[in-house]
Design an enzyme around this catalytic site. Sequence first.
Site, PDB file in Angstrom:
ATOM      1  N   CYS A 149       0.845  -1.173   0.000  1.00 57.92           N
ATOM      2  CA  CYS A 149       0.000   0.000   0.000  1.00 57.92           C
ATOM      3  C   CYS A 149       0.888   1.233   0.000  1.00 57.92           C
ATOM      4  O   CYS A 149       2.075   1.163  -0.266  1.00 57.92           O
ATOM      5  CB  CYS A 149      -0.905   0.013   1.228  1.00 57.92           C
ATOM      6  SG  CYS A 149      -1.794  -1.551   1.477  1.00 57.92           S
ATOM      7  N   ARG A 191      -4.887   1.647  -0.321  1.00 54.69           N
ATOM      8  CA  ARG A 191      -4.696   0.209  -0.139  1.00 54.69           C
ATOM      9  C   ARG A 191      -4.699  -0.572  -1.440  1.00 54.69           C
ATOM     10  O   ARG A 191      -5.578  -0.401  -2.294  1.00 54.69           O
ATOM     11  CB  ARG A 191      -5.794  -0.358   0.772  1.00 54.69           C
ATOM     12  CG  ARG A 191      -5.537  -1.834   1.097  1.00 54.69           C
ATOM     13  CD  ARG A 191      -6.623  -2.439   1.951  1.00 54.69           C
ATOM     14  NE  ARG A 191      -6.257  -3.810   2.291  1.00 54.69           N
ATOM     15  CZ  ARG A 191      -7.113  -4.782   2.528  1.00 54.69           C
ATOM     16  NH1 ARG A 191      -8.414  -4.548   2.510  1.00 54.69           N
ATOM     17  NH2 ARG A 191      -6.692  -6.005   2.808  1.00 54.69           N
ATOM     18  N   LEU A 192      -3.716  -1.457  -1.560  1.00 57.29           N
ATOM     19  CA  LEU A 192      -3.723  -2.532  -2.543  1.00 57.29           C
ATOM     20  C   LEU A 192      -4.031  -3.796  -1.749  1.00 57.29           C
ATOM     21  O   LEU A 192      -3.203  -4.286  -0.985  1.00 57.29           O
ATOM     22  CB  LEU A 192      -2.367  -2.631  -3.248  1.00 57.29           C
ATOM     23  CG  LEU A 192      -2.246  -3.702  -4.339  1.00 57.29           C
ATOM     24  CD1 LEU A 192      -3.146  -3.365  -5.526  1.00 57.29           C
ATOM     25  CD2 LEU A 192      -0.795  -3.826  -4.811  1.00 57.29           C
ATOM     26  N   ILE A 221      -4.316  -7.354  -0.500  1.00 59.01           N
ATOM     27  CA  ILE A 221      -3.597  -8.607  -0.736  1.00 59.01           C
ATOM     28  C   ILE A 221      -4.041  -9.693   0.241  1.00 59.01           C
ATOM     29  O   ILE A 221      -4.245 -10.841  -0.137  1.00 59.01           O
ATOM     30  CB  ILE A 221      -2.067  -8.390  -0.617  1.00 59.01           C
ATOM     31  CG1 ILE A 221      -1.588  -7.306  -1.589  1.00 59.01           C
ATOM     32  CG2 ILE A 221      -1.326  -9.703  -0.834  1.00 59.01           C
ATOM     33  CD1 ILE A 221      -1.760  -7.644  -3.053  1.00 59.01           C
ATOM     34  N   ILE A 222      -4.176  -9.346   1.512  1.00 59.94           N
ATOM     35  CA  ILE A 222      -4.583 -10.276   2.558  1.00 59.94           C
ATOM     36  C   ILE A 222      -5.796  -9.691   3.277  1.00 59.94           C
ATOM     37  O   ILE A 222      -5.829  -8.490   3.559  1.00 59.94           O
ATOM     38  CB  ILE A 222      -3.428 -10.532   3.557  1.00 59.94           C
ATOM     39  CG1 ILE A 222      -2.269 -11.252   2.856  1.00 59.94           C
ATOM     40  CG2 ILE A 222      -3.905 -11.344   4.752  1.00 59.94           C
ATOM     41  CD1 ILE A 222      -1.029 -11.416   3.725  1.00 59.94           C
ATOM     42  N   ASN A 230       2.897   0.017   5.204  1.00 62.30           N
ATOM     43  CA  ASN A 230       3.101  -0.434   3.832  1.00 62.30           C
ATOM     44  C   ASN A 230       3.976  -1.664   3.870  1.00 62.30           C
ATOM     45  O   ASN A 230       4.980  -1.692   4.581  1.00 62.30           O
ATOM     46  CB  ASN A 230       3.776   0.686   3.028  1.00 62.30           C
ATOM     47  CG  ASN A 230       4.213   0.228   1.650  1.00 62.30           C
ATOM     48  OD1 ASN A 230       3.608  -0.648   1.055  1.00 62.30           O
ATOM     49  ND2 ASN A 230       5.274   0.823   1.142  1.00 62.30           N
ATOM     50  N   GLY A 231       3.591  -2.712   3.152  1.00 61.84           N
ATOM     51  CA  GLY A 231       4.415  -3.909   3.075  1.00 61.84           C
ATOM     52  C   GLY A 231       3.648  -5.161   3.468  1.00 61.84           C
ATOM     53  O   GLY A 231       2.423  -5.190   3.425  1.00 61.84           O
ATOM     54  N   ASP A 255      -2.358  -8.693   8.071  1.00 59.88           N
ATOM     55  CA  ASP A 255      -1.035  -8.813   8.673  1.00 59.88           C
ATOM     56  C   ASP A 255      -0.593  -7.540   9.393  1.00 59.88           C
ATOM     57  O   ASP A 255       0.175  -7.594  10.356  1.00 59.88           O
ATOM     58  CB  ASP A 255      -0.004  -9.171   7.595  1.00 59.88           C
ATOM     59  CG  ASP A 255       0.104  -8.108   6.524  1.00 59.88           C
ATOM     60  OD1 ASP A 255      -0.931  -7.783   5.908  1.00 59.88           O
ATOM     61  OD2 ASP A 255       1.203  -7.591   6.288  1.00 59.88           O
ATOM     62  N   GLY A 314      13.955 -11.776  -7.734  1.00 59.60           N
ATOM     63  CA  GLY A 314      15.231 -12.281  -7.229  1.00 59.60           C
ATOM     64  C   GLY A 314      16.176 -11.242  -6.670  1.00 59.60           C
ATOM     65  O   GLY A 314      17.349 -11.546  -6.436  1.00 59.60           O
TER      66      GLY A 314
END
Length: 617
Positions: free
Chosen positions: A2, A50-51, A53-54, A75-76, A100, A360
Site C-alpha cells: 500500500c 490500499r492494494l 492482498i490479505i 506499507n508492506g 497482517d 530475485g
Amino acid sequence: MCGFVGFIDENDQTYDHRAVIVTMADAIAHRGPDSEGYFEDGRAALGFRRLAIIDLAGANQPLCNENRSLVLVSNGEIYNYRELRRQLIAAGHAFSTQGDAEVVLHGFERWGAGVLDRLRGMFAFALYDTATGELFCARDAFGIKPLYYAAEGDRILFGSEIKGLLAHPHARRSLNERRLAHWLCMEYLPDEETLFEGVRKLPAGHWLRWRNGRAERDRWFVPRFAPDAGRSLKESAEAIEAALRESVAAHAIADVDVGCFLSAGVDSSLVAREAARIMEARTFTIGWGEGRFSELEAAATFARATGLPNEGRILDAEQFFASVPAVQYAMDEPLPNPSAVPLYHLCAMAAESVKVVLSGEGADELFGGYPYYQECLAFAPYMMVPAPARRALAAAARHQPEGTHGRRFLIRGAHPLPERYIRLEYNFPWAEALDLLAPELGARCAAAPTPWELAAPLFAEIEADEITAMQTADILTWMQQDILLKADKMSMASSLELRVPFLDREVFALASTLPASHRVGRRETKIALRAAAARTLPQATAAMPKQGFVTPLAQWLREDPWREQVHEVLNSERARRFFRTDRLNALLDEHQRGPRSHMKKIWSAYCFLIWHEQYFG
C-alpha cells in the site's frame, strides 16, 4: 502493499487538514487503488491507499488499537503475522481484522520498538499516539519499502513517496543542488538526504520518534557477516536450498494470485522453481528485438524445461524512450539505471494478470554475485606491497594511454578499499562530475565532501575481509538506494506488489555465515548459491554468469531519431542551467564515433533533465 502519507501540524489551523491529507493520498493513489482511509484529530492527519492482498474485505487502514490511543498506517507485508497474532491474542490483545498489519499495532503496544526484531517481512509504518502527539516510524531491515519525511519547526510530513509530501501546502519544492555532483558519481545519494531540499529518507533498519518538534532516530538492525569456516560447500548448498524454499513459501502467502519474474539468471529461476512447488506460478519476462541483449529465449527455454507458464513481451526503442518521463516521475528522485525502464514495462505486463510477484533482488549482495567482488582476490597480494611503492607505480601508470594493459589495476591498487569501492564513481569520476556542472554549481558541489569522505565512516564500521566489506557496503547503499527503490517504485506505479524472498531475515542469517570462499572465487561468483541451484535447476541456468538487466541503449544512442532526441534535451535551456553543454556534446559525439561507450554518463544527464522537467517544469 500500500502507501501512506501523514503530517503533524498542531499549531497551524489556517488550512483544511482533511482536504490536504486527501490530496496527499491522491498523489500516491497508484500504490493503493482498492480503497482509501483517513484519520485526523486537528493535530495530526494520516492518509492511506490500499492494494488489497490479505483479508481483502476487512484489513483497511488507518487501524486503531482497542482504546484508540494508537493509530497505524503501514506499507508492506509481515510474513510471520499469524504466529505473532497468536502470541498477542494469548497476551490479551483484541484484533479487528484478519490482516497482517495489525500485528504491528498490537506488537508495538506489547513490546514497543522491540516489535521490530520480531517482524519478518518488508515494511515501513507510522504510529501516532493520540494522547501525547508522538509519532513513531520505522523501516524494514534492508529498506525494501521506502519512507520519507520532512521536519521543519513543529511540523513533520511523512509518507511512502516524496510526491505525496509535495502535495502539502507547506512543502518546499526546491532542488538540493549542492549534492548534484554526488548524484552524478553514484546515481543516488548514499545517505539520508534526497535531491529535494529538506526531504529526507529514513535509512533501512532505522526507527524515528518525533514529538513537539524534536526528532530522535536510532538503528535497530545492522547487517553483519559472521562466516563459519567449518561448513563444507555441500552443507552450504543444502542449507541455502532449505532456507530459500521456506522463504518462498512464506512470501507466497496471499489471498490473490501470485506470479514470478523470470530472467535467464539463476536468482529469479531459483525463486520461480521453488514457487512452482507450492502453486501455479505464472512467470513474466521482458526482452528486446535485438536478440543478443534479450533474455526471452533463455527464459522461455527454462520455463518449458521446468513446466512453468511464461509470458514474454518485446520492448522496442520507441516504447523505451516514450516511457522515460513516466519512469522518472514514478521514481521520485532521478534514477539513470537503464534497467528501470524495462522493469516498468515488466511490472505493467504482470499487473494485467496478478497482484503479487516474487523476484530475485538481493541474491547478488547476500551471496556474492557481482563480478567486481572478484577484484578483491586480485588485489589481495598486491596490497602486501608497501603503500608508497603502490602510489609511485600508480603515478607512472597514469602517464600510459587509456586501455594499456595493467594501467587501471595499478591506479586503483594505490588506494585502500574505501577509496577504490566501485560504487563511489559508478557513473562519473568525481573530478569529471564537478567539471561537467555549470561553473557556479560545480564550485558549490566542490565544497561538499568527496565520495571517499562520504564512504569512510561506512567502511570504518565494517570489520571484515574485503569481499565481505564490499558486500556490506552494497547492502547499505547500492541495494537500498538503487535496486530496491527501483523495484518498489516501478512495481507500485502499476499497483503491483513485488516481494523479494532472498531478502528475508532467515535467508540473511544463513548467508551471513557463509565463508567468503563459498561466495566468491577467481572464476565464479555466488559459488554456494550456484551449488544449491545445481541441485534443482538445469546446469545451463545454474552456471549462467551475472549479466544484469542488459539493454540496447548504448546502440540506440548512436541511432536517430533517439540520438537526436537526446541531443536536443542535452542542449536545452534547462540543460544549460545545470551543465556545461559542450562537455555533454563531446560525450555524445565520442559515443557516436565508437567504440568507446559513454552510455551511462549520457543517460545520467538525460534522466536528470527529464526528471527535473517532471517536478520543476
